[in-house]
Design a protein around this motif. Structure first.
Motif, short mmCIF file in Angstrom:
data_model
loop_
_atom_site.label_atom_id
_atom_site.label_comp_id
_atom_site.label_asym_id
_atom_site.label_seq_id
_atom_site.Cartn_x
_atom_site.Cartn_y
_atom_site.Cartn_z
N THR A 37 1.18 -1.92 9.55
CA THR A 37 0.39 -0.94 8.77
C THR A 37 -1.00 -0.76 9.36
O THR A 37 -1.55 0.34 9.34
CB THR A 37 0.29 -1.34 7.29
N PHE A 88 -1.65 -5.33 0.82
CA PHE A 88 -0.77 -4.24 0.43
C PHE A 88 -1.48 -3.22 -0.45
O PHE A 88 -1.27 -2.02 -0.32
CB PHE A 88 0.47 -4.79 -0.29
N ASP A 91 -3.91 -1.25 1.74
CA ASP A 91 -3.12 -0.36 2.61
C ASP A 91 -2.63 0.85 1.83
O ASP A 91 -2.64 1.98 2.34
CB ASP A 91 -1.93 -1.10 3.23
N THR A 92 -2.19 0.64 0.61
CA THR A 92 -1.70 1.75 -0.21
C THR A 92 -2.81 2.75 -0.48
O THR A 92 -2.63 3.96 -0.30
CB THR A 92 -1.14 1.22 -1.55
#
Length: 167
Positions: A37, A88, A91-92
């Motif tokens: 990512t 996470f 990153d979202t």
């Protein structure tokens, strides 16, 4: 106070997500996702950043208000920082900020909450500014007073009366 809450909440959310995802798919796949990512995010930030820069240049060239392209550029910059931060949740949010429609939505929501008191652009071609470009008339807020001086490139400045004035 909300900034402090954000600095406390985000790491807690990230740790919880790492534990949950790591428990489901294992350590190495979890770490691989984080690295992929970051690499994918960097490529997307470059692409979106180049597009935002071209829109900013275009707004300057056309003497348009650069606020929107600047806001998009700032959100892309924030997106890059979030995508390079391992996690996470970040990153979202980072990937969401890379979607132009989401950035437009965020900008629209910010405009509801932020009121601009004044906006002034620099000198325009052919005009000089001796004072601030305008001021609002306190007796009638619907009237804006302004001053300008037209420059004529063909005529020297100290040529004398123009024919419209008497001495």
């Amino acid at each position: 106070m909300w900034l402090f809450a954000l600095f406390v909440a985000v790491p807690i959310i990230e740790i919880a997500l790492f534990i949950q995802v790591g428990g489901l798919i294992g350590l190495w796949p979890t770490l691989l996702i984080v690295v992929v990512t970051a690499i994918l995010g960097t490529a997307l930030v470059r692409q979106q950043g180049a597009l935002a820069m071209s829109q900013l240049r275009q707004s300057f060239a056309e003497l348009n208000d650069p606020a929107e392209p600047l806001a998009h550029g700032a959100m892309i910059l924030l997106s890059g920082a979030l995508l390079l931060t391992p996690g996470f949740f970040t990153d979202t949010v980072g990937f969401l900020l890379l979607i132009p429609a989401f950035r437009t939505f965020v900008l629209k929501e910010l405009r509801k909450r932020v009121k601009v008191q004044s906006f002034v652009m620099g000198q325009q071609a052919g005009f000089t500014q001796t004072r601030p470009p305008y001021r609002q008339n306190p007796q009638d807020p619907g009237v804006i007073d302004g001053e300008w001086e037209e420059l004529d490139a063909d005529k020297p400045k100290n040529q004398g009366p123009s024919g419209w004035t008497r001495h």
